[in-house]
Write a protein that holds these residues in place. Structure first.
Motif, mmCIF file in Angstrom:
data_model
loop_
_atom_site.group_PDB
_atom_site.id
_atom_site.type_symbol
_atom_site.label_atom_id
_atom_site.label_comp_id
_atom_site.label_asym_id
_atom_site.label_seq_id
_atom_site.Cartn_x
_atom_site.Cartn_y
_atom_site.Cartn_z
ATOM 1 N N GLY A 166 -7.731 -0.738 -26.786
ATOM 2 C CA GLY A 166 -7.217 -0.283 -28.071
ATOM 3 C C GLY A 166 -6.701 -1.428 -28.922
ATOM 4 N N ARG A 167 -6.054 -2.384 -28.281
ATOM 5 C CA ARG A 167 -5.500 -3.524 -29.016
ATOM 6 C C ARG A 167 -6.579 -4.493 -29.472
ATOM 7 N N LEU A 168 -7.583 -4.731 -28.658
ATOM 8 C CA LEU A 168 -8.538 -5.804 -28.914
ATOM 9 C C LEU A 168 -9.834 -5.346 -29.567
ATOM 10 N N GLY A 169 -10.099 -4.056 -29.593
ATOM 11 C CA GLY A 169 -11.317 -3.564 -30.224
ATOM 12 C C GLY A 169 -11.513 -4.049 -31.651
ATOM 13 N N PRO A 170 -10.475 -4.015 -32.502
ATOM 14 C CA PRO A 170 -10.646 -4.509 -33.874
ATOM 15 C C PRO A 170 -11.028 -5.977 -33.960
ATOM 16 N N GLU A 171 -10.851 -6.720 -32.866
ATOM 17 C CA GLU A 171 -11.231 -8.134 -32.843
ATOM 18 C C GLU A 171 -12.562 -8.355 -32.120
ATOM 19 N N ASN A 172 -13.310 -7.266 -31.925
ATOM 20 C CA ASN A 172 -14.630 -7.327 -31.295
ATOM 21 C C ASN A 172 -14.563 -7.813 -29.849
ATOM 22 N N ILE A 173 -13.473 -7.461 -29.170
ATOM 23 C CA ILE A 173 -13.339 -7.753 -27.745
ATOM 24 C C ILE A 173 -13.301 -6.419 -27.009
ATOM 25 N N ARG A 174 -14.294 -6.208 -26.160
ATOM 26 C CA ARG A 174 -14.401 -4.955 -25.414
ATOM 27 C C ARG A 174 -13.726 -5.104 -24.050
ATOM 28 N N VAL A 175 -13.118 -4.023 -23.567
ATOM 29 C CA VAL A 175 -12.437 -4.049 -22.272
ATOM 30 C C VAL A 175 -12.814 -2.790 -21.500
ATOM 31 N N ASN A 176 -13.435 -2.972 -20.359
ATOM 32 C CA ASN A 176 -13.848 -1.863 -19.505
ATOM 33 C C ASN A 176 -13.454 -2.151 -18.058
ATOM 34 N N ALA A 177 -13.551 -1.137 -17.223
ATOM 35 C CA ALA A 177 -13.195 -1.297 -15.813
ATOM 36 C C ALA A 177 -14.287 -0.749 -14.913
ATOM 37 N N ILE A 178 -14.443 -1.397 -13.767
ATOM 38 C CA ILE A 178 -15.329 -0.919 -12.703
ATOM 39 C C ILE A 178 -14.457 -0.453 -11.551
ATOM 40 N N LEU A 179 -14.775 0.724 -11.017
ATOM 41 C CA LEU A 179 -14.073 1.275 -9.860
ATOM 42 C C LEU A 179 -15.052 1.350 -8.702
ATOM 43 N N PRO A 180 -15.079 0.327 -7.847
ATOM 44 C CA PRO A 180 -15.976 0.390 -6.700
ATOM 45 C C PRO A 180 -15.459 1.373 -5.647
ATOM 46 N N GLY A 181 -16.386 1.890 -4.872
ATOM 47 C CA GLY A 181 -16.035 2.648 -3.689
ATOM 48 C C GLY A 181 -15.870 1.704 -2.511
ATOM 49 N N MET A 182 -16.259 2.142 -1.332
ATOM 50 C CA MET A 182 -16.154 1.294 -0.144
ATOM 51 C C MET A 182 -17.290 0.274 -0.159
ATOM 52 N N SER A 189 -10.423 0.340 -8.479
ATOM 53 C CA SER A 189 -10.922 0.857 -7.202
ATOM 54 C C SER A 189 -10.805 2.374 -7.230
ATOM 55 N N ILE A 190 -11.664 3.039 -6.458
ATOM 56 C CA ILE A 190 -11.490 4.490 -6.319
ATOM 57 C C ILE A 190 -10.366 4.819 -5.345
ATOM 58 N N ALA A 191 -9.769 3.802 -4.706
ATOM 59 C CA ALA A 191 -8.767 4.053 -3.666
ATOM 60 C C ALA A 191 -7.614 4.911 -4.178
ATOM 61 N N TRP A 192 -7.210 4.684 -5.432
ATOM 62 C CA TRP A 192 -6.068 5.443 -5.954
ATOM 63 C C TRP A 192 -6.418 6.899 -6.247
ATOM 64 N N MET A 193 -7.704 7.229 -6.234
ATOM 65 C CA MET A 193 -8.149 8.594 -6.499
ATOM 66 C C MET A 193 -8.362 9.394 -5.219
ATOM 67 N N LEU A 194 -8.192 8.748 -4.064
ATOM 68 C CA LEU A 194 -8.531 9.374 -2.787
ATOM 69 C C LEU A 194 -7.305 9.795 -1.982
ATOM 70 N N ASN A 195 -6.127 9.710 -2.576
ATOM 71 C CA ASN A 195 -4.887 10.080 -1.876
ATOM 72 C C ASN A 195 -4.706 9.285 -0.581
ATOM 73 N N MET A 196 -5.086 8.014 -0.619
ATOM 74 C CA MET A 196 -4.972 7.163 0.567
ATOM 75 C C MET A 196 -3.503 6.811 0.784
ATOM 76 N N GLY A 197 -2.953 7.161 1.926
ATOM 77 C CA GLY A 197 -1.526 7.033 2.159
ATOM 78 C C GLY A 197 -1.067 5.710 2.718
ATOM 79 N N GLY A 198 -1.988 4.863 3.150
ATOM 80 C CA GLY A 198 -1.602 3.662 3.869
ATOM 81 C C GLY A 198 -1.492 2.409 3.039
ATOM 82 N N MET A 199 -1.654 2.500 1.720
ATOM 83 C CA MET A 199 -1.621 1.300 0.880
ATOM 84 C C MET A 199 -1.058 1.637 -0.511
ATOM 85 N N PRO A 200 0.180 2.155 -0.572
ATOM 86 C CA PRO A 200 0.704 2.653 -1.852
ATOM 87 C C PRO A 200 0.872 1.584 -2.916
ATOM 88 N N SER A 201 1.208 0.369 -2.549
ATOM 89 C CA SER A 201 1.366 -0.664 -3.570
ATOM 90 C C SER A 201 0.016 -1.038 -4.174
#
Length: 256
Positions: A179-195, A150-162
Motif C-alpha cells: 500500500g505504501r510503495l505502490g504509488p512509487e511503482n514498487i510491488r510487494v508480494n509474498a510466497i507461502l511455501p508448504g513443506m 509460510s503456510i505453517a501459521w495457517m496449520l495450527n502448528m503448536g510447536g513453533m509459536p514464535s
C-alpha cells in the motif's frame, strides 16, 4: 542455461538481492535468477557454502554472483549490505526476503530472549532489509519485493509459536508495504511455501513419516523441493506480474 528456467527476459541485467541465499531455497533462488541473466548478490552468514555457490555460479552465468556476509539481526549491517549489493550490481530493482530460522520451541520453553531472537531473524529483518532497498528501487524507477512467509501459521502448528507468529506477520507487512510503495511503482508480494523438503529440513526436523503425512494431505502426491518455489518467485519479480501487488501466492501442493 537450463531451458526449464528460460523466460522472463525482462529480468536480464536487473539487480537482484536475495537474503539467506547460501543454501536450501535461497541457493535455488540465486541460481534461478542468475540463469535468467540477472545480476545477483545474496546475503548469508555461512561462508563455506556461500562462497562455493558464488564461485560456481559466477563461472557459468552472464554476470558474477556476489556473496555478502552480514548478520541480519544487525540493522546497521543490513543497511551496509544492501548498499554494497546495489553498488556492485549497478542498480537494485528486485529484493527477495528469503532468510529465516524455522526453529522449534514449545510454549512452555520460550523465554523473552528466545522470542526476541526469533522475531529479529524471522520478521524484523524483513522490514529493515526492505527499508534499506527502497531508496535504490526509487533510483531504478520501481521494483519488486518478494517476501517468503509460510503456510505453517495457517496449520495450527503448536510447536513453533514464535516462528509462526513471524510468518503471519510477514503477510501483514507485505500488504502494508504494498500500500505504501505502490504509488512509487514498487510491488510487494509474498510466497507461502508448504513443506519444502531440503537437506537441512531432513537433518533437523523431518522424518520419513512427517513427509508421508504431508504428502497425504497434499493434492499433489509428491515431495515439494526448493526448485518448486523458484518459478513462482521469478514470476512475481518479473513484468509478468506487473499488475500484482499485496498478494500471497501459496505453493504447497494443495495442502491447505
Amino acid at each position: 542455461m537450463n531451458e526449464d528456467l528460460m523466460g522472463h527476459a525482462d529480468l536480464r541485467g536487473r539487480g537482484v538481492l536475495i537474503t539467506g541465499g547460501g543454501s536450501g531455497i535461497g541457493a535455488a533462488l540465486v541460481e534461478g535468477f542468475a540463469a535468467h541473466g540477472a545480476k545477483v548478490s545474496f546475503i548469508d552468514i555461512a561462508d563455506e557454502p556461500s562462497t562455493a555457490l558464488a564461485d560456481r555460479l559466477s563461472a557459468i552465468n552472464d554476470h558474477p554472483v556476489k556473496y555478502i556476509r552480514a548478520d541480519l539481526r544487525d540493522t546497521d549491517a543490513i543497511k551496509h549490505a544492501v548498499d554494497d549489493a546495489a553498488a556492485s550490481l549497478g542498480s537494485l530493482s528486485v529484493l527477495v526476503n528469503n532468510a529465516a530460522w524455522d526453529d522449534r520451541r514449545d510454549l512452555d520453553d520460550i523465554t523473552e530472549d528466545y522470542w526476541d531472537l526469533s522475531q529479529a531473524i524471522n520478521l524484523k529483518q524483513v522490514f529493515f532489509t526492505s527499508q534499506a532497498a527502497v531508496p535504490h528501487m526509487r533510483l531504478a524507477d520501481g521494483g519488486a519485493i518478494v517476501n517468503f512467509s509460510s503456510i505453517a501459521w495457517m496449520l495450527n502448528m503448536g510447536g513453533m509459536p514464535s516462528y509462526t507468529t513471524a510468518k503471519a506477520g510477514i503477510v501483514g507487512l507485505t500488504k502494508s508495504l504494498a500500500g505504501r510503495l505502490g504509488p512509487e511503482n514498487i510491488r510487494v508480494n509474498a510466497i507461502l511455501p508448504g513443506m519444502i523438503v531440503t537437506e537441512r529440513q531432513k537433518d533437523l526436523w523431518l522424518k520419513d513419516e512427517d513427509i508421508a503425512a504431508m504428502i497425504g494431505r497434499q493434492c499433489l502426491k509428491r515431495s515439494l523441493v526448493a526448485q518448486d518455489v523458484v518459478a513462482p518467485c521469478l514470476f512475481l519479480a518479473s513484468s509478468a506480474a506487473a499488475a500484482m501487488t499485496a498478494q500471497t501466492l501459496v505453493i504447497d501442493g494443495g495442502a491447505i
